[in-house]
Design a protein around this motif. Structure first.
Motif, short mmCIF file in Angstrom:
data_model
loop_
_atom_site.label_atom_id
_atom_site.label_comp_id
_atom_site.label_asym_id
_atom_site.label_seq_id
_atom_site.Cartn_x
_atom_site.Cartn_y
_atom_site.Cartn_z
N LEU A 78 -8.57 41.00 4.66
CA LEU A 78 -7.70 41.21 5.57
C LEU A 78 -6.36 41.74 5.14
N SER A 79 -5.45 42.38 5.83
CA SER A 79 -4.25 43.04 5.47
C SER A 79 -3.09 42.32 5.43
N TYR A 80 -3.22 40.97 6.22
CA TYR A 80 -2.17 40.36 6.54
C TYR A 80 -1.48 39.39 5.24
N ASP A 81 -0.27 39.38 5.12
CA ASP A 81 0.45 38.51 4.21
C ASP A 81 0.32 36.93 4.54
N VAL A 82 0.25 36.44 5.98
CA VAL A 82 0.49 35.21 6.21
C VAL A 82 -0.64 34.98 7.47
N VAL A 83 -1.51 34.02 7.35
CA VAL A 83 -2.61 33.72 8.38
C VAL A 83 -1.95 32.19 8.68
N VAL A 84 -2.13 32.06 10.20
CA VAL A 84 -1.91 30.78 10.65
C VAL A 84 -3.11 30.57 11.53
N VAL A 85 -3.54 29.43 11.13
CA VAL A 85 -4.98 28.98 12.03
C VAL A 85 -4.49 27.64 12.50
N ASP A 86 -4.56 27.59 13.90
CA ASP A 86 -4.25 26.40 14.75
C ASP A 86 -5.74 25.54 15.16
N PRO A 143 -5.62 37.38 -2.50
CA PRO A 143 -5.22 36.31 -3.24
C PRO A 143 -3.72 35.87 -3.24
N ASN A 144 -2.95 36.81 -2.79
CA ASN A 144 -1.18 36.34 -2.71
C ASN A 144 -1.05 35.95 -1.14
N ALA A 145 -2.03 36.11 -0.33
CA ALA A 145 -1.78 35.87 0.99
C ALA A 145 -1.56 34.32 1.33
N ARG A 146 -0.81 34.01 2.29
CA ARG A 146 -0.64 32.60 2.76
C ARG A 146 -1.38 32.12 3.79
N LEU A 147 -1.92 30.92 3.48
CA LEU A 147 -2.83 30.51 4.55
C LEU A 147 -2.34 29.07 5.05
N LEU A 148 -2.02 28.92 6.37
CA LEU A 148 -1.48 27.75 6.84
C LEU A 148 -2.43 27.16 7.65
N LEU A 149 -3.08 25.93 7.48
CA LEU A 149 -3.99 25.31 8.55
C LEU A 149 -3.15 24.26 9.41
#
Length: 593
Positions: A258-266, A285-291
């Motif tokens: 994925l090309s995104y820098d941040v992915v937020v999953v609700d 590897p440097n993308a942020r993932l917030l669950l």
């Protein structure tokens, strides 16, 4: 109290287990055929109960039809290894079964998924900080998010924002009304201030949950300042990853991240291990993932309980030493530290302060009591007589309390009003069948509408609410979408769904994927939704539905009022019953390398 199904009786092997056992018997090199067949039946039954693996020590002595009881764990282990079908998952050639040193037995597919998930999470938990504390400190003040001087209690929303800005993996959990959406909006504002070109994706397990995430975020004032195009419209995880149904795979993965820098999953409680593993594999590897999620809600329909596993060793009100030190440097705020905390404690924040329900709210008191595992207090909240939380054992009396709202929705003047009114009231059932299931409640409500002079004959009657049961990519209709039948300007009956711009969009009923009447729906189908008023209907006899997560999930779908239809004699045991699912993920993440 942790609930486990009754293990005293026999277990009949389902057809899949019978076929799998037959195949493995033909492949085995030795060992006891009867023990192998019984073990396969047990594995498949446990999978159907939501368990990723079987812990041998938990089933020693259990009897299967026509066989001796399962032997002691050591003898059981030796018997399985003698078949040549069990490896340890690390050093052997791939085998159909994986038997770990801690006596956890997996089907190979489940082991590979859990191993992939554990490895990806470990990498992110051990990664270096993405930004220094000084950068976060400099960005918080202009946004009005700096710690308040003299505040006696920690600002856990600020702690979560700091964490998610700092690390490539963060977990934000909390019950309804604790400010999860507010925290996400402020986090995105912070990240866009630090790096305006940041590309952000929002996702959820279902289309309904994704739509609600978008609606909730757009209501926050922080989003008005976001650069155009910075945040992708919320979508399902399957859509984000490019699901290919023909071969059950995803377009996005390690080779096409994925090309995104941040992915937020609700709504992470609804996610199964395989889907989360696929998402982690598709991130740079440097993308942020917030669950983001509520650990007390119902777990995924598939095997596994990811959010429950990740939060198992997280102590509300305490964090790991690494996170506490970073928050101190970035905000000046001191956080309580959990001694000997596992690595996940440095990546998780729990919100506990409720901002939606007042001090006199029955719903708020009920939710807080169950979240704290205080079933007596939850039962007291149900019987407190507070206006927003009613209980009865009389379905007719319960229906009367929401009758006017249902009739108003059925009489709506246009599709927009119909969708708005339908989103304000819903009957939620523990099951589809029985006198208190969705089918029976839909019939009750249609009978009520007839009594009020409305026509509800046939499948195309005006005002009929519809729950979509399958995805239709071509027409952008998703499993879990709620629609309503209503005539268009030419008098043709159309199915109307909420549109992207707020105006309803129409689709011919014949083009809809499989669907059903949705005056009433199951609690599982309601996850990711909220209604002003809910009527919660529990079965009239004991069974697997009588458990705290289901009652909690159902009642917390209500923003203003909940009516519970339940046998009071069955409630005390249900509110003390918290089923757990067997997995090795939490233990694996806690182990040192």
């Amino acid at each position: 109290m942790t609930a486990r199904p009754d293990r005293s009786g026999p277990v009949d092997a389902p057809p899949f287990a019978t076929k799998l056992a037959g195949l493995l018997v033909r492949l085995r090199r030795g060992g006891d055929e009867a023990l192998l067949r019984a073990t396969v039946a047990l594995l498949c039954e446990e999978r159907d109960l939501g368990n990723v693996c079987v812990l041998l020590t938990a089933h020693v002595g259990r009897t299967l039809p026509g066989h001796a009881p399962f032997p002691a764990a050591q003898d059981w282990r030796h018997g399985l290894l003698a078949t040549g079908l069990c490896g340890d998952g690390e050093h052997d050639e791939p085998t159909p079964l994986v038997l770990r040193p801690d006596d956890r037995l997996y089907l190979l597919r489940h082991w590979r998924t859990e191993r992939s998930l554990e490895a990806a999470l470990r990498t992110r938990l051990e990664a270096a900080d993405l930004v220094p504390a000084t950068t976060i400190r400099g960005a918080l003040q202009p946004l009005g998010l700096a710690a308040q001087p003299g505040r006696s209690e920690p600002d856990w929303q600020l702690a979560a924002i700091t964490l998610a800005a700092q690390r490539p993996f963060a977990l934000l959990c909390g019950g309804p009304g604790t400010g999860k959406t507010t925290t996400v909006a402020r986090l995105l504002a912070l990240l866009l201030r630090v790096a305006p070109a940041t590309r952000i994706a929002l996702a959820a397990p279902t289309g309904k949950a994704a739509a609600r995430l978008g609606e909730a975020l757009l209501a926050r004032p922080e989003t008005a300042t976001f650069p155009a195009g910075a945040v992708r419209k919320p979508t399902t995880l399957h859509s984000l990853l490019g699901y290919r149904p023909l071969d059950d795979s995803f377009v996005r993965g390690p080779d096409r991240p994925l090309s995104y820098d941040v992915v937020v999953v609700d709504e992470v409680s609804m996610i199964d291990p395989a889907l989360l593993a696929a998402l982690l594999a598709a991130l740079r590897p440097n993308a942020r993932l917030l669950l983001v999620g509520d650990k007390d809600q119902l777990a995924a329909v598939a095997a596994g309980q990811v959010l429950g596993e990740l939060t198992r060793d997280v102590v509300p009100g305490r964090v790991g030493a690494r996170l506490a030190a970073f928050v101190r440097d970035a905000t000046g705020m001191e956080l309580p530290v959990s001694a000997d905390a596992p690595p996940i404690a440095d990546a998780a924040v729990a919100l506990v302060t409720n901002h939606r329900f007042g001090a006199d709210s029955g719903i708020g008191a009920f939710a807080a009591a169950l979240a704290a595992r205080r079933p007596e207090a939850a039962l007291a909240a149900l019987g407190s007589g507070r206006a927003d939380l009613e209980t009865t054992n009389d379905p007719a009396a319960a229906l009367a309390t929401i009758a006017d709202e249902l009739v108003a929705a059925a009489r709506a003047r246009d599709p927009a009003e119909a969708l708005r009114l339908l989103s304000s009231v819903r009957v939620l059932c523990a099951s589809r069948h029985g006198t208190l299931g969705t089918a029976a409640w839909n019939e009750r409500i249609e009978a009520l509408l007839r009594e009020r002079g409305l026509r509800v004959e046939g499948p195309l009657y005006r005002g009929r609410p519809i729950l979509v049961l399958a995805n239709d990519h071509q027409n952008h209709v998703w499993n879990g979408d709620l629609a309503v039948l209503h005539p268009d300007a030419d008098g043709r009956t159309m199915a109307w769904l909420p549109g992207a711009d707020g105006a309803p969009r129409a689709i011919a009923p014949a083009r809809l994927p499989p669907h059903e009447t949705a005056w009433a729906m199951t609690v599982h189908k309601s996850q990711g939704s909220e209604f002003d008023t809910v009527l919660v209907s529990m079965p009239d006899r004991p069974g697997p539905s009588w458990q705290a997560p289901l009652v909690y999930t159902a009642i917390t779908r209500a923003r203003r009022r909940a009516v519970l239809v339940a046998d009071p004699a069955l409630l005390p045991a249900a509110l003390a019953t918290w089923p757990t699912r067997t997995s090795g993920l939490a233990a694996g993440l806690a182990r040192p390398r």
